[in-house]
Design an enzyme around this catalytic site. Structure first.
Site, mmCIF file in Angstrom:
data_model
loop_
_atom_site.group_PDB
_atom_site.id
_atom_site.type_symbol
_atom_site.label_atom_id
_atom_site.label_comp_id
_atom_site.label_asym_id
_atom_site.label_seq_id
_atom_site.Cartn_x
_atom_site.Cartn_y
_atom_site.Cartn_z
ATOM 1 C CG MET A 79 17.013 46.667 47.904
ATOM 2 S SD MET A 79 18.282 46.231 46.781
ATOM 3 C CE MET A 79 17.330 45.587 45.371
ATOM 4 C CD GLN A 117 23.149 50.967 49.228
ATOM 5 O OE1 GLN A 117 22.657 51.855 50.111
ATOM 6 N NE2 GLN A 117 22.322 50.589 48.049
ATOM 7 C CB THR A 166 16.912 50.549 44.416
ATOM 8 O OG1 THR A 166 17.626 51.518 44.548
ATOM 9 C CG2 THR A 166 17.484 49.173 43.933
ATOM 10 C CG ASN A 167 16.944 55.365 40.471
ATOM 11 O OD1 ASN A 167 16.889 55.506 39.151
ATOM 12 N ND2 ASN A 167 15.743 55.254 40.933
ATOM 13 C CB THR A 168 21.438 53.211 44.955
ATOM 14 O OG1 THR A 168 20.987 54.621 45.173
ATOM 15 C CG2 THR A 168 22.915 52.983 45.492
ATOM 16 C CB CYS A 183 16.065 57.907 45.258
ATOM 17 S SG CYS A 183 15.706 56.936 46.845
ATOM 18 C CB THR A 184 12.313 53.707 43.713
ATOM 19 O OG1 THR A 184 13.116 53.103 44.716
ATOM 20 C CG2 THR A 184 13.093 53.274 42.238
ATOM 21 C CD GLU A 185 13.030 54.392 48.448
ATOM 22 O OE1 GLU A 185 13.016 53.045 48.623
ATOM 23 O OE2 GLU A 185 14.035 54.901 47.823
#
Length: 239
Positions: A10, A52, A83-85, A197-199
């Protein structure tokens, strides 16, 4: 070495960063041919994004909770949501298992406090920047005062994440857009930046920014290594 359980995919772009960071950190600490003991369950991100967009967080929680249970059954000693979200669902996931969930919000907040930062600019998906699960936790549990970009800039940050970074597209123009947003945050009083955000670490890093930068992906992975090798409990919340 305790087994680290990862709920990934994700997106898989950032899950690959987790995998590399975990193994690099274990090798650096133990030397030789050592690598991390990892269980990774990688989901189809498109299905998660659909939930989401629908606001169907209940179904998403059931999906992640089921994965966490399967990781525990397979021998994981902890679980990370990569993932943060989706930490919006951290309590539901933690409630589904007996092993600890290492919360990315707590890990990042503790790093900020240890560095003496208190007013970070949060760059993340729209869900993370606009909903309370992340910002409120930082304020309530850690006494931090995070900022978010204005509405137009939040749209820019969000769209670059989903339309580019999650698809493996790293563009110089988007890097400059993020740097411009960070500068506006600095002028508004930010004393640091959270790559929430992990990206985002694929696009910018400390080398690009004058303010202290806290990459939630790397911090989260490092906390997992500390748990695995040193037996450190999940980071406590601030008093």
């Amino acid at each position: 070495m305790r087994t680290i359980g990862l709920i990934g995919g994700m997106s898989w772009e950032s899950s690959a960063v987790y995998y590399r960071r975990l193994n690099e950190q274990v090798r650096d600490r133990l030397g030789g041919l050592h690598s991390a003991d990892i269980l990774l369950r990688s989901v189809d991100f498109d299905a998660i994004v659909a939930l989401q967009k629908q606001g169907n967080w209940e179904a998403a929680a059931e999906r992640l909770a089921g994965i966490a249970r399967s990781l525990q059954a397979a021998g994981a000693a902890c679980v990370l949501i990569c993932t943060n979200t989706m930490h919006k669902l951290a309590d539901e996931v933690q409630g589904a298992v007996d092993i600890p969930l290492l919360n990315i919000v707590d890990v990042t907040a503790r790093a900020l406090l240890e560095a003496g930062a208190c007013r970070p600019l949060l760059l993340a998906t729209r869900y993370t920047m606009e909903q309370d699960f992340y910002l409120a936790r930082m304020r309530r549990e850690f006494g931090l005062s995070p900022l978010v970009p204005d509405a137009d800039d939040r749209t820019t940050v969000h769209d670059i994440i989903f339309d580019e970074l999650c698809c493996g597209r790293i563009l110089g123009t988007s890097r400059q857009s993020y740097l411009d947003i960070i500068e506006r945050g600095r002028l508004a009083g930010a004393d640091s930046v959270i790559l929430g955000c992990t990206e985002i670490g694929l696009l910018i890093g400390p080398q690009d920014v004058d303010l202290p930068v806290f990459d939630s992906t790397l911090l989260h992975a490092d906390a997992a290594v500390a748990f695995s090798l040193l037996g450190e409990a999940p980071l406590p919340r601030a008093a």
